[in-house]
Design a protein around this motif. Sequence first.
Motif, PDB file in Angstrom:
ATOM      1  N   GLU A 201      64.180  30.770 -26.600  1.00 60.03           N
ATOM      2  CA  GLU A 201      63.191  29.991 -25.860  1.00 60.03           C
ATOM      3  C   GLU A 201      63.510  30.026 -24.367  1.00 60.03           C
ATOM      4  O   GLU A 201      64.678  29.983 -23.976  1.00 60.03           O
ATOM      5  CB  GLU A 201      63.170  28.553 -26.366  1.00 60.03           C
ATOM      6  CG  GLU A 201      62.680  28.430 -27.798  1.00 60.03           C
ATOM      7  CD  GLU A 201      62.676  27.001 -28.306  1.00 60.03           C
ATOM      8  OE1 GLU A 201      63.160  26.097 -27.567  1.00 60.03           O
ATOM      9  OE2 GLU A 201      62.206  26.770 -29.443  1.00 60.03           O
TER      10      GLU A 201
ATOM     11  N   LYS B  24      56.762  29.691 -26.357  1.00 61.96           N
ATOM     12  CA  LYS B  24      57.701  29.667 -25.226  1.00 61.96           C
ATOM     13  C   LYS B  24      58.963  30.462 -25.554  1.00 61.96           C
ATOM     14  O   LYS B  24      60.093  29.998 -25.356  1.00 61.96           O
ATOM     15  CB  LYS B  24      58.073  28.224 -24.853  1.00 61.96           C
ATOM     16  CG  LYS B  24      56.879  27.328 -24.551  1.00 61.96           C
ATOM     17  CD  LYS B  24      56.100  27.819 -23.350  1.00 61.96           C
ATOM     18  CE  LYS B  24      54.934  26.908 -23.020  1.00 61.96           C
ATOM     19  NZ  LYS B  24      54.082  27.415 -21.914  1.00 61.96           N
ATOM     20  N   GLN B  25      58.738  31.674 -26.075  1.00 60.12           N
ATOM     21  CA  GLN B  25      59.859  32.494 -26.526  1.00 60.12           C
ATOM     22  C   GLN B  25      59.855  33.873 -25.867  1.00 60.12           C
ATOM     23  O   GLN B  25      58.802  34.427 -25.571  1.00 60.12           O
ATOM     24  CB  GLN B  25      59.817  32.668 -28.048  1.00 60.12           C
ATOM     25  CG  GLN B  25      60.137  31.411 -28.826  1.00 60.12           C
ATOM     26  CD  GLN B  25      60.079  31.631 -30.321  1.00 60.12           C
ATOM     27  OE1 GLN B  25      59.796  32.730 -30.796  1.00 60.12           O
ATOM     28  NE2 GLN B  25      60.368  30.573 -31.079  1.00 60.12           N
TER      29      GLN B  25
END
Length: 575
Positions: free
Chosen positions: A37, A77-78
């Motif tokens: 992340e 969100k990676q």
Amino acid sequence: MTLARYPNEGYINIGKVINPGSVTRKRDYSNRGAIFEYTDSRHDKWAGQKDVWFQGSFMWGYADDNILVESINTKKKQIKLTTPSLYGVGSGRNYQHYVAYNILDELDSPGEWYVHKKSGILYFWPPNNIDDSSIMVSILEDPIISLEGASYVTIRDLTIEVGRGIGVYMERGSNNLIAGCTVRNVGTSGIFMGQGAKQTFPFITHDDYEGIPISRRIGNLQGHIYKYTHWDRKAGSNNGILSCDIYNTGSGGIYISGGSKSKLIPGNNYAENCKVHNYNRRNKFLWSGINIDGCGNRISHCEIFDSEWQAIYVHGNEHLFEYNNIHHVTLNSDDTSPWYIGRDPSDRGNIIRYNYLHHCGNPNRMNMGIYCDDSTTGVEIFGNVFYKMDTRHGMLFSNSGWDLKMKNNIIIEPISYTAEFSAHYYTWGKAGVPKAFGKHGLLRKRLTENVNIYQIPYSERYPELMNYLDLIVDEKEWEGMRAKRNVLSKNLIIGGPKNPLHLVGGEHSQCKYVNNYRTDDDPGFVDYQNENYNLRPDSEVFTKIPGFQPVPFDKMGLYIDQYRKNIDKIIYKDK
């Protein structure tokens, strides 16, 4: 100039790790990139962009990497990386971080640039008036100057710059001199003695490395010399680098080699009176201001500064390090030091004397001044001055070393111990003992195959090593696991802990503490307040430590000669 990056200063912390990727250090060659992340919303802007790269220390603070981004998932969100990092990816420690680069959107500061590969268009924000500037772009990957099989050649008073590879390459010659030159703005090393290596093993690796020596390229030199510690890199002999300035390089400043480690024949190659700084633009881990290997070479009167990483990285035997001025290095790395050697007990006879080490380290990292890492033996540290060292693990740190002698040094205002000795084979390194000492162990190979401590010249030159691999407890303990004959003696220590010696890990952490003098007051320097650490003849040190020898502080660092006409004093606002 800087390839467009974010952030312009500092780093981005790695967020929660979903998958660390394959860890090739543990021989996982499934070639899986990590998933983690991200912690900065700026990543959202880069989603869908091609050729975005991250550079950082992804797992350990001593190992950096450059890795291409495969994808950015803005919903999760990676980040997914295309390839693994040697040690995998981790988070939660303050050195597990990275910068993002090669991004046109981030070209927002003077001096930044970006090339659109498909169109060939260069985007560049000049740092000053472009009409008054000279713009140079290079696609040269060969060394700018090569000396191969040449002898008695002098290259002097040149500015050597703007190449994607090595500045000056030297191989198979003798009595050559590079003098009064400025080497800058190159892609890899400034001045490079000896061959590099081409890796033939198909994956990023450590223990399974295979490769061949090559000329005019660096390649995976570090992997080759880790496996073949006795490698003769054909650097020649009696070659000198004198009064040169080396800066803004991609992979270290100077690399010195020469002599024979196998036969213990000196190379007599040297770097003297050189100024080396800002040398880690591209590669950081293992690429120091000056690297050295082989046997019987010298680094003297050099000034090395402005790096988050090491100043001097050492392989080999009987090198001399004297009168150097080393400062403002190891500022943002972990488990690193201004001077490093380790993991080969046969690397003996190295002398560190009359150097000035100051303003190094980071109090929030694991740093030390002189790092004699795993199983280092036979180092003499004499007559050096250490001042304002932010190194929480001492001026000298050792993991299970033998014959380490720290004598007649001056240590001023340390934040921690003067010396720390760790019995690491009995604590955190216990699980690795069979891989070091066992039948196919790394240390056993280095002491009996790469060189042979039981045969001449090693058996005659270093008889202290003859019992290093002797068993103490059947297949569980060997002599080399237990520190021996280390000495901390006749050192002057101003400030720091009341007990300057720290032994860690139990009874097998050993150092003899003899006749050191610690005080909180000025012991009689010529001018303490203005950093003149020559001792006055009436200094109390000469009575407190009988036999203490004056330290030639005013001779440390650069000097004026026919090539170096002046010496600029560098002023740092923070210290």
